[in-house]
Enzyme design. Sequence first.
Site, PDB file in Angstrom:
ATOM      1  N   LYS A 129       0.892  -1.155  -0.013  1.00  0.00           N
ATOM      2  CA  LYS A 129       0.027  -0.121   0.119  1.00  0.00           C
ATOM      3  C   LYS A 129       0.676   1.149   0.005  1.00  0.00           C
ATOM      4  O   LYS A 129       0.600   2.208  -0.830  1.00  0.00           O
ATOM      5  CB  LYS A 129      -0.859  -0.089   1.184  1.00  0.00           C
ATOM      6  CG  LYS A 129      -1.621   1.181   1.441  1.00  0.00           C
ATOM      7  CD  LYS A 129      -2.592   0.844   2.387  1.00  0.00           C
ATOM      8  CE  LYS A 129      -2.030   0.405   3.611  1.00  0.00           C
ATOM      9  NZ  LYS A 129      -1.386   1.319   4.685  1.00  0.00           N
ATOM     10  N   ARG A 176      14.427  -9.649   9.572  1.00  0.00           N
ATOM     11  CA  ARG A 176      14.553  -8.728  10.886  1.00  0.00           C
ATOM     12  C   ARG A 176      13.423  -9.608  11.820  1.00  0.00           C
ATOM     13  O   ARG A 176      12.578 -10.432  11.359  1.00  0.00           O
ATOM     14  CB  ARG A 176      13.516  -7.431  10.416  1.00  0.00           C
ATOM     15  CG  ARG A 176      14.133  -6.664   9.419  1.00  0.00           C
ATOM     16  CD  ARG A 176      13.375  -5.311   9.026  1.00  0.00           C
ATOM     17  NE  ARG A 176      12.107  -5.364   9.061  1.00  0.00           N
ATOM     18  CZ  ARG A 176      11.296  -4.606   8.494  1.00  0.00           C
ATOM     19  NH1 ARG A 176      11.588  -3.297   8.455  1.00  0.00           N
ATOM     20  NH2 ARG A 176       9.841  -4.554   8.313  1.00  0.00           N
ATOM     21  N   ARG A 211      -0.324  -9.238  13.476  1.00  0.00           N
ATOM     22  CA  ARG A 211      -0.776  -7.928  12.785  1.00  0.00           C
ATOM     23  C   ARG A 211      -1.740  -8.101  11.877  1.00  0.00           C
ATOM     24  O   ARG A 211      -2.503  -6.996  11.977  1.00  0.00           O
ATOM     25  CB  ARG A 211       0.556  -7.430  12.023  1.00  0.00           C
ATOM     26  CG  ARG A 211       1.789  -7.088  12.541  1.00  0.00           C
ATOM     27  CD  ARG A 211       2.868  -6.730  11.664  1.00  0.00           C
ATOM     28  NE  ARG A 211       4.096  -6.266  12.500  1.00  0.00           N
ATOM     29  CZ  ARG A 211       5.161  -6.342  11.692  1.00  0.00           C
ATOM     30  NH1 ARG A 211       5.272  -6.687  10.542  1.00  0.00           N
ATOM     31  NH2 ARG A 211       6.308  -5.889  12.354  1.00  0.00           N
ATOM     32  N   ARG A 270      -8.374   5.175  10.111  1.00  0.00           N
ATOM     33  CA  ARG A 270      -8.349   4.032  10.652  1.00  0.00           C
ATOM     34  C   ARG A 270      -9.644   3.508  11.256  1.00  0.00           C
ATOM     35  O   ARG A 270      -9.496   2.212  11.694  1.00  0.00           O
ATOM     36  CB  ARG A 270      -7.021   3.978  11.609  1.00  0.00           C
ATOM     37  CG  ARG A 270      -5.825   3.835  11.106  1.00  0.00           C
ATOM     38  CD  ARG A 270      -4.502   3.808  11.985  1.00  0.00           C
ATOM     39  NE  ARG A 270      -3.242   3.913  11.287  1.00  0.00           N
ATOM     40  CZ  ARG A 270      -2.584   3.104  10.633  1.00  0.00           C
ATOM     41  NH1 ARG A 270      -3.062   1.837  10.772  1.00  0.00           N
ATOM     42  NH2 ARG A 270      -1.377   3.206  10.379  1.00  0.00           N
ATOM     43  N   ARG A 285      11.004 -11.522   2.903  1.00  0.00           N
ATOM     44  CA  ARG A 285      11.871 -10.144   3.088  1.00  0.00           C
ATOM     45  C   ARG A 285      13.051 -10.408   3.791  1.00  0.00           C
ATOM     46  O   ARG A 285      13.180 -10.914   4.697  1.00  0.00           O
ATOM     47  CB  ARG A 285      10.850  -9.267   3.725  1.00  0.00           C
ATOM     48  CG  ARG A 285      11.254  -7.856   3.533  1.00  0.00           C
ATOM     49  CD  ARG A 285      10.084  -7.104   3.723  1.00  0.00           C
ATOM     50  NE  ARG A 285       9.626  -7.178   5.240  1.00  0.00           N
ATOM     51  CZ  ARG A 285       8.471  -6.514   5.328  1.00  0.00           C
ATOM     52  NH1 ARG A 285       7.803  -5.699   4.780  1.00  0.00           N
ATOM     53  NH2 ARG A 285       7.864  -6.634   6.854  1.00  0.00           N
TER      54      ARG A 285
END
Length: 228
Positions: free
Chosen positions: A15, A160, A171, A90, A127
């Site tokens: 996004k 990470r 999340r 939000r 990632r």
Amino acid sequence: MALNVVMMGPPGAGKGTQAERFAREHGIPKISTGDMLREAVASGSELGTLVKATIDRGHLVDDETIIGVVTERLAREDVAAGFVLDGFPRTVPQARALDAMLDGRSPLIVVEIQVPDEELVRRVRSRRVCSVCGTLASAFDGKASAADVCKKCGGALVQRTDDSEQVVRDRLKVYWRETRPMIAFYHERPTFRAINGAQAPERVRDALISAVTSACGAGTARKAESKA
């Protein structure tokens, strides 16, 4: 007609990247919640002082305060031709407040980038970040692994700690819990569009442009009907 766009999508959907590119290509500002809060604090205004005090206490900025920050930001001259909002609204109260801010202006276009949860998990697990310069190697750069090196500086790529599968799934749970009511709030509007984000970035870009173009036409028609 000004391009007033809200970008929605779960973590890992791309996004932010798509919002930044769209804004740059159309000559309008991309405005994120984080950017707005930092600018408010840096301005030293009464509102900025309130934001800083809230953040310094370790608290989340409440609806009333973030609405005030956005109202202040959207009153600037650089949004006359439109904007791309990333990270706001939000909540449904924030969405209602945004409607009030835009009363009498061009219609709000809302684009949801849809990506299945399992694809989002795969992307984040793929990632890697450079341990030297911090450059991100995304899932679209190929199957990055710890054995690969950074294309920019040659440093080792590492995963990470917050890119673990469990963290990503947590999340997503939070995202869907908070966002479903807002998607429902916008879903029946003629200027709401959903696009497939489970494809290469260039194809998502093309789908985004088509969606906004289509929504602009619907918004213009609705505005004309309301004046008739």
